[in-house]
Design an enzyme around this catalytic site. Structure first.
Site, PDB file in Angstrom:
ATOM      1  N   GLY A  19       0.774  -1.231   0.000  1.00  0.00           N
ATOM      2  CA  GLY A  19       0.000   0.000   0.000  1.00  0.00           C
ATOM      3  C   GLY A  19       0.802   1.277   0.000  1.00  0.00           C
ATOM      4  N   ARG A  40       6.439  -8.863   7.018  1.00  0.00           N
ATOM      5  CA  ARG A  40       6.571  -9.990   6.085  1.00  0.00           C
ATOM      6  C   ARG A  40       7.939  -9.961   5.407  1.00  0.00           C
ATOM      7  NH1 ARG A  40       1.141  -8.917   2.792  1.00  0.00           N
ATOM      8  NH2 ARG A  40       1.824  -6.777   3.201  1.00  0.00           N
ATOM      9  N   TYR A 156     -11.534   2.915  15.253  1.00  0.00           N
ATOM     10  CA  TYR A 156     -10.572   3.295  14.215  1.00  0.00           C
ATOM     11  C   TYR A 156     -10.389   4.805  14.219  1.00  0.00           C
ATOM     12  CZ  TYR A 156      -8.356   4.129   9.729  1.00  0.00           C
ATOM     13  OH  TYR A 156      -7.497   4.560   8.744  1.00  0.00           O
TER      14      TYR A 156
END
Length: 256
Positions: A19, A40, A156
């Site tokens: 992203g 990752r 959020y």
């Protein structure tokens, strides 16, 4: 390995494996040596291999939600890479969408831990060096959700309002040390963000962008680079970036 005086300025980017973070790393590669960070390893390896064609790159694998991992990873940097000039606090996510009385506490923890606490953990490790050198620039990637609360966005939005408040506090605290602090607040950006929020429901994720031309990650990356490129006497402090069809967090001119 070059010594510090021979290197470009060093930029550290969290959440660089997808992203907006990945786009920012690509955008900065022509002008900065990069420390790309993410959870990752395989994604970090792929991006490092790509960007090494343009600049010097180090990758750090850690989860911003884990303060011990943050400290261990950044402490492992070679000495020539420890004077970080630019910090891009990008890592974060949305998890779930629903009313407060039906909220998933695990989702709440994930958002507060990554969006707010993770930003603070990384900043706490890097800012002392900036203060010592009396130089630096921090860019916090927040959201339109840090400016406006919308239905079912409760926690959020709270996490992103927290980013906005933390950014303002950083700016006050770090002003005596010649450190710029910028907050970038994107609106609708088409990345994997909605897939995460809706837990892999592709149809729901795609509906977020239906009937409009959303922003893409590169749009935000270009804004970040523009802020970094301003002259020393100019500080862009708070930037909200919306798709042209978007007027507020919930007001969107959808076609058809």
């Amino acid at each position: 390995m070059k010594n510090r005086t021979e290197m470009k300025k060093i930029a550290l980017v969290t959440g660089a494996t997808s992203g907006i973070g990945e786009a920012i790393a690509r955008e900065l590669a022509d002008n900065y040596a990069l420390i790309i960070c993410g959870r990752r390893q395989e994604k970090l390896d792929g991006l490092k291999s790509e960007l090494e064609k343009k600049t010097e790159v180090i990758s750090l694998q850690f989860d911003v939600r884990n303060n011990a991992e943050v400290n261990a990873a950044i402490s492992s940097l070679p000495i020539a890479w420890t004077e970080i000039d630019i910090l891009i606090n990008n890592a974060g996510n949305a998890h779930g969408l629903g009313p407060i009385h039906e909220g998933n506490v695990e989702d709440w923890d994930a958002m507060i831990d990554s969006n707010l606490k993770g930003l603070l953990y990384v900043s706490r490790v890097i800012t002392p060096g900036m203060v010592e050198r009396k130089s630096g620039h921090i860019v916090n990637i927040s959201s339109i959700a840090g400016k406006e609360v919308y239905e079912n966005g409760n926690v959020y939005c709270a996490s992103k309002f927290g980013v906005d408040a933390a950014t303002q506090g950083m700016r006050l605290d770090l002003n005596p040390y010649n450190i710029k602090v910028t907050c970038v607040n994107p609106g609708l950006v088409k990345t994997g963000f909605s897939n995460v929020r809706f837990k892999g429901d592709e149809e729901k994720a795609e509906s977020v962008y239906k009937g409009l031309d959303p922003l893409i990650a590169k749009d935000i990356a270009e804004v970040v680079k523009f802020a970094l490129d301003r002259p020393a006497n100019v500080a862009l402090t708070d930037i909200t970036v919306l798709a042209a069809a978007q007027a507020s967090a919930k007001t969107v001119n959808r076609k058809g």
